[in-house]
Scaffold this motif. Structure first.
Motif, short mmCIF file in Angstrom:
data_model
loop_
_atom_site.label_atom_id
_atom_site.label_comp_id
_atom_site.label_asym_id
_atom_site.label_seq_id
_atom_site.Cartn_x
_atom_site.Cartn_y
_atom_site.Cartn_z
N VAL A 7 0.84 -1.27 -0.05
CA VAL A 7 -0.05 -0.08 -0.04
C VAL A 7 0.80 1.22 -0.06
O VAL A 7 0.41 2.07 -0.64
CB VAL A 7 -0.92 -0.10 1.26
N VAL A 8 1.84 1.20 0.98
CA VAL A 8 2.70 2.56 1.02
C VAL A 8 3.45 2.61 -0.23
O VAL A 8 3.66 3.96 -0.86
CB VAL A 8 3.93 2.27 2.13
N SER A 9 3.89 1.48 -1.04
CA SER A 9 4.47 1.46 -2.56
C SER A 9 3.97 2.22 -3.39
O SER A 9 4.13 3.03 -4.11
CB SER A 9 5.07 0.26 -2.70
N THR A 54 9.14 -1.25 -6.14
CA THR A 54 7.96 -1.98 -6.07
C THR A 54 8.02 -3.25 -6.43
O THR A 54 7.19 -4.10 -5.63
CB THR A 54 6.79 -1.16 -6.92
N SER A 55 8.79 -3.63 -7.43
CA SER A 55 8.84 -5.03 -7.80
C SER A 55 9.96 -5.83 -6.59
O SER A 55 9.43 -6.76 -6.25
CB SER A 55 9.79 -5.10 -9.00
N PHE A 56 10.89 -5.18 -6.01
CA PHE A 56 11.31 -5.70 -4.85
C PHE A 56 10.40 -5.86 -3.80
O PHE A 56 10.66 -7.21 -3.08
CB PHE A 56 12.43 -5.02 -4.42
N VAL A 57 9.37 -5.01 -3.38
CA VAL A 57 8.70 -5.15 -2.53
C VAL A 57 7.56 -6.53 -2.58
O VAL A 57 7.37 -7.30 -1.82
CB VAL A 57 7.81 -3.93 -2.15
N LEU A 58 7.34 -6.51 -4.13
CA LEU A 58 6.18 -7.40 -4.42
C LEU A 58 6.87 -9.04 -4.30
O LEU A 58 6.40 -9.85 -3.85
CB LEU A 58 5.58 -7.31 -5.99
N ALA A 59 8.21 -8.94 -4.75
CA ALA A 59 9.05 -10.24 -4.46
C ALA A 59 9.25 -10.84 -3.03
O ALA A 59 8.98 -11.85 -2.53
CB ALA A 59 10.28 -10.00 -5.13
N ILE A 60 9.50 -9.82 -2.10
CA ILE A 60 9.73 -9.91 -0.79
C ILE A 60 8.45 -10.43 -0.07
O ILE A 60 8.59 -11.46 0.86
CB ILE A 60 10.14 -8.90 -0.11
N LEU A 71 -1.35 -12.08 -7.53
CA LEU A 71 -2.04 -11.79 -8.82
C LEU A 71 -2.95 -10.48 -8.58
O LEU A 71 -2.80 -9.74 -9.54
CB LEU A 71 -2.68 -12.97 -9.27
N THR A 72 -3.55 -10.42 -7.60
CA THR A 72 -4.63 -9.26 -7.26
C THR A 72 -3.49 -8.04 -7.02
O THR A 72 -4.00 -7.33 -8.08
CB THR A 72 -5.32 -9.58 -6.23
N TRP A 73 -2.59 -8.31 -6.49
CA TRP A 73 -1.75 -6.87 -6.39
C TRP A 73 -0.95 -6.54 -7.73
O TRP A 73 -0.99 -5.29 -7.90
CB TRP A 73 -0.56 -7.19 -5.43
N TRP A 74 -0.57 -7.71 -8.48
CA TRP A 74 -0.04 -7.14 -9.82
C TRP A 74 -0.90 -6.45 -10.75
O TRP A 74 -0.45 -5.55 -11.27
CB TRP A 74 0.28 -8.52 -10.45
N ILE A 75 -2.34 -6.86 -10.61
CA ILE A 75 -3.45 -6.34 -11.46
C ILE A 75 -3.38 -4.84 -11.03
O ILE A 75 -3.65 -3.93 -11.69
CB ILE A 75 -4.55 -7.02 -11.36
N VAL A 76 -3.48 -4.67 -9.51
CA VAL A 76 -3.64 -3.23 -9.11
C VAL A 76 -2.29 -2.24 -9.37
O VAL A 76 -2.71 -1.21 -9.84
CB VAL A 76 -3.58 -3.31 -7.59
N ILE A 77 -1.19 -3.06 -9.50
CA ILE A 77 -0.05 -2.22 -10.17
C ILE A 77 -0.21 -1.85 -11.56
O ILE A 77 -0.21 -0.52 -12.06
CB ILE A 77 1.03 -2.70 -10.15
N GLN A 78 -0.95 -2.74 -12.41
CA GLN A 78 -0.99 -2.38 -13.75
C GLN A 78 -1.97 -1.00 -13.92
O GLN A 78 -2.08 -0.35 -14.89
CB GLN A 78 -1.45 -3.36 -14.59
N VAL A 79 -3.35 -1.53 -13.22
CA VAL A 79 -4.29 -0.54 -13.12
C VAL A 79 -3.78 0.80 -12.74
O VAL A 79 -4.29 1.77 -13.49
CB VAL A 79 -5.42 -0.88 -12.25
N LEU A 80 -3.08 1.00 -11.69
CA LEU A 80 -2.58 2.32 -11.34
C LEU A 80 -1.86 3.06 -12.65
O LEU A 80 -1.87 4.03 -12.77
CB LEU A 80 -1.62 1.95 -10.11
N GLY A 81 -0.95 2.10 -13.01
CA GLY A 81 -0.05 2.86 -14.16
C GLY A 81 -0.79 3.35 -15.31
O GLY A 81 -0.78 4.05 -15.89
N ALA A 82 -2.12 2.42 -15.71
CA ALA A 82 -3.01 2.66 -16.88
C ALA A 82 -3.61 4.00 -16.70
O ALA A 82 -4.02 4.92 -17.35
CB ALA A 82 -3.78 1.56 -17.08
N VAL A 83 -4.19 4.02 -15.33
CA VAL A 83 -4.91 5.49 -14.89
C VAL A 83 -4.14 6.53 -15.02
O VAL A 83 -4.49 7.67 -15.52
CB VAL A 83 -5.65 5.17 -13.51
#
Length: 400
Positions: free
Chosen positions: A64-66, A96-102, A114-126
């Motif tokens: 969330v913080v990232s 953000t990728s390091f945080v996701l891997a950890i 998978l849900t967090w990966w989708i949220v990351i893509q949605v954030l970038g698209a918006v």
């Protein structure tokens, strides 16, 4: 889920240096490649470092913080050139990728990753849709691949840790079973000694008391009655002793450690090999494993393979292990062969409690176990267990 705690030992220093490096790199990245106030640069650098630090302590909060840091960064920064990545700055993408891997390695499930990966893509698209003049869709593709690789790596590390934990649990269960089997074997030994010594002498008493009137025809009637009572008392003692011996032997027919659930057999060998492989070992199971044998035979075969794999993983973790299970006539044959250990690995075991436990378990079924080093420097465990009807009936009658 893995306990949320800061890494220990040298990994604590690695994690601390990583957090500090991310903060410094974020400040340099934003100040050199984007138009943004200096105060915002320092604040965003601290926020980015905080997100990475929380990955070990509060995994979901770290994500969330990232993501909030990325959103704020995208809102307050403007690239100094069209070639600069936006909304995912270089440090934002890698941080953000390091945080996701950890957090994946710390225990987040596959679907949650998978849900967090989708949220990351949605954030970038918006962000890209909201300010198309600052960035393009190419940067989003790079972030999708980078974060996807991070999610996969995190999931693999989590699966590996779980497989190692399960292997440790299996080794613990195997040790408990060997201890319980040793206790039951001692009871059986006592029962055999009682039978061999006491039953023999009581039988002699019965025979002599019964035959006394025939061997000594001039005995008085009261003496004959006395011998008859002695013989009857000895027979009663024999009957009671056989009941005691039956109680001593019956636990051998029960599941070890009081377990009432289904015991593993040859059909579970694939799962055993799979979990050992996930723990980092190179294990191969030959096709053609027989099934439908006596449950006692299958359980013994499973435990032999389990113990042999545990020894191979513990003493030569980098070597390839080959497992072969075949039925040859009235015998089930097992072979677990691993390659030589590296010079920096622990030496292979010559003999120990595990090997003793294997031999005791297989000996109950009139089988044999041999183990020793191979000419190539590896180690080979072989077992042969009879599977004919005579063995099955004999095993069932062992407790009577």
């Amino acid at each position: 889920m893995t306990a949320n705690e800061w890494p220990r030992g040298r990994w604590a220093w690695v994690a601390g240096l990583g957090v500090a490096a991310l903060e410094v790199l974020t400040v340099l990245d934003l100040s050199q490649h984007y138009r943004v106030p200096l105060g915002a640069v320092l604040g965003l650098g601290l926020a980015r470092a905080l997100g990475l630090a929380l990955a070990w302590l509060r995994p979901r909060a770290a994500l969330v913080v990232s993501l909030l840091t990325t959103a704020i960064t995208a809102a307050v920064t403007v690239p100094i050139a069209p070639s600069e990545p936006w909304p995912w700055a270089t440090t934002a993408a890698f941080g953000t990728s390091f945080v996701l891997a950890i957090v994946g390695a710390r225990g987040l499930g596959r679907y949650e990753l998978l849900t967090w990966w989708i949220v990351i893509q949605v954030l970038g698209a918006v962000a890209t849709v909201s300010a198309p003049e600052r960035g393009d869709w190419g940067g989003l593709f790079v972030m999708a691949v980078l974060s996807g690789v991070a999610a996969v790596v995190g999931d693999l590390l989590r699966s590996r840790a779980e497989a190692r934990r399960r292997l440790v649990e299996q080794e613990s269960i195997s040790k408990e079973e060997r201890a319980e089997r040793g206790r039951l074997q001692e009871r059986a030994r006592i029962a055999r000694e009682l039978h061999d010594v006491v039953a023999h002498h009581l039988s002699v008493v019965v025979v002599r008391a019964d035959s006394a009137p025939h061997r000594l025809p001039k005995l008085r009637a009261d003496v004959r009655d006395e011998f008859s009572e002695i013989a009857e008392s000895a027979r009663t003692s024999l009957t009671e002793m056989r009941r005691v011996l039956r109680l001593l032997r019956e636990p051998l027919e029960q599941p070890p450690m009081g377990e009432l659930g289904p015991q593993p057999g040859l059909t579970q060998l694939e799962d055993l090999v799979a979990s050992t492989t996930q723990a980092g070992a190179d294990v191969h199971l030959d096709d053609g494993v027989p099934t439908g044998l006596d449950p006692a035979v299958e359980l013994a075969a499973y435990r032999v393979v389990q113990e042999a794999l545990s020894n191979a993983v513990r003493h030569s973790p980098k070597s390839a292990v080959q497992v072969t299970v075949r039925r040859q006539g009235d015998d089930l044959t097992l072979k677990v062969r691993n390659g030589p250990a590296r010079s920096d690995e622990l030496p292979m075991p010559g003999s120990g409690h595990g090997l003793v436990g294997m031999r005791e378990r297989v000996a109950l079924l009139d089988g044999t176990v041999s183990a020793g080093p191979t000419p190539e420097g590896g180690y080979l465990v072989e077992a042969s267990i009879p599977v004919g009807e005579e063995v099955a009936s004999g095993d069932q009658g062992a407790g009577g």
